[in-house]
Design an enzyme around this catalytic site. Structure first.
Site, short mmCIF file in Angstrom:
data_model
loop_
_atom_site.label_atom_id
_atom_site.label_comp_id
_atom_site.label_asym_id
_atom_site.label_seq_id
_atom_site.Cartn_x
_atom_site.Cartn_y
_atom_site.Cartn_z
CB VAL A 37 59.84 10.96 61.18
CG1 VAL A 37 61.00 10.00 61.27
CG2 VAL A 37 58.99 10.66 59.95
CD GLU A 38 58.83 16.81 65.09
OE1 GLU A 38 59.51 17.85 65.06
OE2 GLU A 38 58.20 16.43 66.10
CB THR A 39 60.08 16.93 59.65
OG1 THR A 39 59.53 17.80 60.65
CG2 THR A 39 60.43 17.74 58.42
#
Length: 382
Positions: free
Chosen positions: A85-87
């Site tokens: 994931v990025e967030t």
């Protein structure tokens, strides 16, 4: 492989025969006209993200949806989740802190995630503070978090009212006068955080802590007056809750045509101190729900309003978000409703026995003891 829990569902929904398409936050959202269309604010408030009714009634959920979800798995490979994931969206109470005490390992964990280039967002249902006030709390606890990374339910209430064009002042144009001349104010059952966010949004209000000392003398013939210009009642956690506020809010909702009933959250309990759980904002909302026989519009978790708002604000793809929280019926459901990965931590409200109870139907993708487990749970060689 890191995978999401598989969900198979059959849902039956009843919609109005008058569909509309309305664009908010740069997106097109399907809406349906409500039967209570005398107030245009109420009509607009039927957007798909604004009500968390699926979590308010177990029997209603069972009638409308049959869902099978795989049991949550213990988190054994933190690196794989982080890389997927990025967030990361974090709840605050029970995840970052308890009361005014920081949970062990939080600063190091947040530093680790930032070093890996992850975006961090902090979402709380506690409406007692504004975003700016929460920024000061993070700073007091030694955490470097910007105001733009914080989304409190107090902010969500103001943002929601702005999104439906709730009037900001008493200067109305003749073209709109027929709609809004009698709906200019918000009555607040809550604390300073809601008031400050409404002020920043330019929305006028009554109530709040100022009504905390007001009493009603119940004598023969007594009639309580209320302001007919109240177009919305916003209810959140309120340490100054009293019978005056219950009656005032009840009169506004029941007697002012189209008056909105907005809840910042329906949390049953909250962590005001690290010593025990305390009755949450849901107890205040429940009192108004009981007296008005109305269901509120919930702008906090698990409603997807805040998720849609911040996804648009940061340009985040929801599939690239992991929601981390300590509550099943708010945090985890919030993430699932938004199509995100979900991680339950056992440092707050939910225990392992509660998660694994046969009576619990909400299963996160993963669970672990606390977020500092990110520091120790590394990939294992197979």
């Amino acid at each position: 492989m890191l995978g999401r829990a598989v969900t198979a569902s059959l849902s039956i929904s009843v919609t109005s025969p008058n569909p509309l398409s309305k664009s908010f936050f740069g997106k097109t959202t399907n809406t349906h006209l409500s039967s209570s269309s005398e107030n245009p604010f109420f009509t607009l408030s039927t957007l798909s993200w604004n009500i968390s009714r699926r979590s308010s009634s177990r029997s209603s959920r069972m009638e409308k949806s049959f869902t099978t979800r795989a049991s949550a798995q213990p988190l054994t490979n933190a690196d794989e989740l982080i890389d997927s994931v990025e967030t990361f969206i974090f709840d605050c109470d029970g995840v970052i802190w308890k009361g005014d005490k920081l949970i062990d390992g939080v600063p190091e964990t947040l530093d680790l995630l930032r070093s890996k280039g992850k975006r961090l967002v902090f979402v709380t249902n506690n409406s007692t503070k504004s975003r700016k006030q929460y920024g000061k709390k993070f700073e007091t606890l030694g955490l470097s978090v910007s105001e733009e990374e914080i989304f409190a339910s107090s902010f969500a209430a103001a943002a929601y009212l702005k999104s439906i064009n709730f009037p900001k002042d008493k200067k109305v144009t003749s073209a709109k006068k027929q709609f809004i001349k009698s709906h200019m104010l918000v009555y607040v059952i809550g604390e300073d955080g809601i008031l400050k966010e409404l002020e920043l949004a330019g929305i006028q209000y009554l109530g709040g802590p100022a009504d905390g000392d007001k009493k009603i003398e119940l004598k023969p013939g007594f009639l309580m007056e209320h302001d007919k210009d109240i177009g919305a009642v916003v209810v959140g956690f309120d340490r100054y809750f009293n019978y005056y506020k219950i009656q005032y809010g009840t009169l506004c909702i029941r007697e002012n045509p189209g008056c909105l009933f907005i809840a910042t959250n329906r949390d049953a309990v909250t962590h005001l101190t690290d010593a025990q759980e305390w009755a949450g904002g849901g107890s205040m909302v429940g009192a108004l729900g009981g007296s008005t026989q109305r269901e509120p519009l919930v702008v906090g978790k698990p409603s997807t309003f805040m998720m849609d708002y911040l996804a648009n604000e940061f340009g985040i793809q929801k599939s690239q978000i992991c929601m981390v929280g300590d509550r099943l019926d708010t945090d985890i459901l919030f993430g699932q409703n938004g199509g995100c990965k979900t991680l339950l931590v056992l440092s707050g409200v939910t225990s392992l026995s509660m998660l694994q109870s046969p009576n619990n139907s909400i299963q996160p993708d993963f669970y672990t003891n606390k977020i500092s487990d990110f520091l120790s749970l590394k990939a294992t060689t197979v």
